[in-house]
Design a protein around this motif. Structure first.
Motif, short mmCIF file in Angstrom:
data_model
loop_
_atom_site.label_atom_id
_atom_site.label_comp_id
_atom_site.label_asym_id
_atom_site.label_seq_id
_atom_site.Cartn_x
_atom_site.Cartn_y
_atom_site.Cartn_z
N VAL A 48 20.39 158.61 -45.61
CA VAL A 48 21.34 159.65 -44.85
C VAL A 48 20.88 160.76 -45.23
O VAL A 48 20.44 161.09 -46.11
N ASP A 49 20.63 161.59 -43.93
CA ASP A 49 19.89 162.84 -43.97
C ASP A 49 21.10 163.82 -44.50
O ASP A 49 22.07 163.85 -44.00
N ASP A 50 20.77 164.77 -45.09
CA ASP A 50 21.63 165.63 -45.83
C ASP A 50 22.12 166.59 -44.67
O ASP A 50 23.09 167.20 -44.82
N PHE A 51 21.25 166.82 -43.74
CA PHE A 51 21.69 167.96 -42.83
C PHE A 51 22.21 167.24 -41.52
O PHE A 51 22.71 167.79 -40.57
N GLN A 52 22.78 166.13 -41.66
CA GLN A 52 23.26 165.18 -40.47
C GLN A 52 24.62 164.40 -41.09
O GLN A 52 24.60 163.86 -42.04
N ALA A 53 25.45 164.67 -40.14
CA ALA A 53 26.84 163.93 -40.70
C ALA A 53 26.65 162.51 -40.32
O ALA A 53 25.84 161.96 -39.54
N PRO A 54 27.35 161.62 -41.27
CA PRO A 54 26.99 160.09 -41.23
C PRO A 54 27.56 159.62 -39.73
O PRO A 54 26.97 158.64 -39.33
N ASP A 55 28.31 160.19 -38.85
CA ASP A 55 28.78 159.60 -37.60
C ASP A 55 27.66 159.89 -36.61
O ASP A 55 27.73 159.14 -35.64
N GLU A 56 26.75 160.87 -36.76
CA GLU A 56 26.10 161.26 -35.90
C GLU A 56 24.72 160.23 -35.90
O GLU A 56 24.36 159.70 -36.78
N VAL A 57 24.30 159.98 -34.75
CA VAL A 57 23.02 159.34 -34.41
C VAL A 57 21.76 159.97 -34.29
O VAL A 57 21.55 161.06 -33.46
N SER A 58 20.81 159.73 -34.88
CA SER A 58 19.48 160.54 -34.98
C SER A 58 18.78 160.33 -33.71
O SER A 58 19.06 159.45 -32.98
N PRO A 59 18.03 161.00 -33.27
CA PRO A 59 17.20 161.04 -31.91
C PRO A 59 16.47 159.73 -31.94
O PRO A 59 16.54 158.98 -31.05
N GLN A 61 16.95 156.98 -33.80
CA GLN A 61 18.00 155.77 -33.83
C GLN A 61 18.22 155.79 -32.15
O GLN A 61 18.54 154.52 -31.60
N ALA A 62 18.66 156.82 -31.51
CA ALA A 62 19.09 156.76 -30.11
C ALA A 62 17.95 156.21 -29.28
O ALA A 62 18.03 155.13 -28.29
N PHE A 63 16.84 156.44 -29.63
CA PHE A 63 15.41 156.14 -28.72
C PHE A 63 15.39 154.59 -29.01
O PHE A 63 15.21 153.72 -28.11
N ASN A 64 15.32 154.06 -30.23
CA ASN A 64 15.19 152.68 -30.62
C ASN A 64 16.20 151.71 -30.02
O ASN A 64 16.14 150.92 -29.29
N SER A 65 17.71 152.05 -30.01
CA SER A 65 18.71 151.23 -29.20
C SER A 65 18.43 151.36 -27.99
O SER A 65 18.60 150.21 -27.27
N GLN A 66 18.04 152.54 -27.15
CA GLN A 66 17.73 152.58 -25.75
C GLN A 66 16.55 151.60 -25.60
O GLN A 66 16.69 150.78 -24.38
N TRP A 67 15.47 151.50 -26.20
CA TRP A 67 14.36 150.70 -26.14
C TRP A 67 14.84 149.47 -26.07
O TRP A 67 14.27 148.49 -25.42
N GLN A 68 15.54 149.12 -27.07
CA GLN A 68 15.96 147.59 -27.23
C GLN A 68 16.69 146.87 -26.20
O GLN A 68 16.48 145.96 -25.68
#
Length: 166
Positions: A48-59, A61-68
Motif C-alpha cells: 500500500v502506497d503511503d500517498f494513496q488511499a486504499p480504495d483508489e486504484v493506481s494507474p 493497476q487500472a492499465f493491467n485490468s484494462q489490458w486483461q
C-alpha cells in the motif's frame, strides 16, 4: 652464510615430511550442508502506497485490468472466428465431396454409354461382308500428307469393290 638460506636462517638437513593421500580426520570440513527447509512461500499482502488511499486504484493497476479485459475480448473474438472457419470448412468439404461424387457418377455413366455404342459398332463391323469397310473405319483418311495419297486411294477402292469372288 655458507650456502644456506639467503635470509640467514639455518637450513635443516632433514627432508620435508611426505604428503599423504589419506583423507583428513575432520569430516566436518567436507560434510554436506544441511538440506534447506522447504516451506510454502508466505503470501505477501499488497503493498500500500503511503500517498494513496486504499480504495483508489493506481494507474498501473487500472492499465493491467484494462489490458486483461482487452486480451480476454481478443481471445473470445479469436475463438469465434476459429469456430466460424471450422464450420465453413466442413460445409465446403461436404459440398466439394458431393460435387466430386456427382461429377464422377456422370462421367461413369457417359463412359458406359460410349462403351456400349462402341461395342455395338464393333459387333456390326464383324458381321459385315466386306472386311475393308472395317479397315477404312479404323484408318483416318482425312489427312492429306504427301505419300499417303496413294495408300488412301487403294483403301477406298478396296472398300468400294469388296472382295471379288473367284
Amino acid at each position: 652464510m655458507d650456502g644456506g638460506d639467503p635470509f640467514g636462517e639455518p637450513v635443516a638437513d632433514t627432508p620435508p615430511a611426505p604428503l599423504s593421500m589419506e583423507p583428513p580426520q575432520d569430516d566436518a570440513a567436507f560434510s554436506m550442508p544441511p538440506a534447506p527447509v522447504t516451506q510454502e512461500p508466505e503470501v505477501m499482502a499488497p503493498v500500500v502506497d503511503d500517498f494513496q488511499a486504499p480504495d483508489e486504484v493506481s494507474p498501473q493497476q487500472a492499465f493491467n485490468s484494462q489490458w486483461q479485459q482487452e486480451l480476454a475480448s481478443r481471445k473470445n473474438a479469436e475463438e469465434t472466428a476459429k469456430q466460424t472457419a471450422i464450420t465453413q470448412a466442413s460445409a465446403d468439404l461436404a459440398k466439394f465431396t458431393e460435387e466430386r461424387d456427382a461429377t464422377r457418377e456422370s462421367k461413369m455413366s457417359k463412359n458406359r454409354s460410349e462403351e456400349q455404342v462402341k461395342l455395338e459398332a464393333l459387333e456390326a463391323d464383324l458381321e459385315s461382308t466386306n472386311p475393308w469397310e472395317r479397315v477404312v473405319k479404323l484408318v483416318d483418311l482425312q489427312i492429306d500428307e504427301g505419300e499417303v495419297g496413294r495408300m488412301r486411294g487403294i483403301l477406298i477402292q478396296l472398300k468400294n469393290e469388296g472382295i471379288k469372288s473367284a
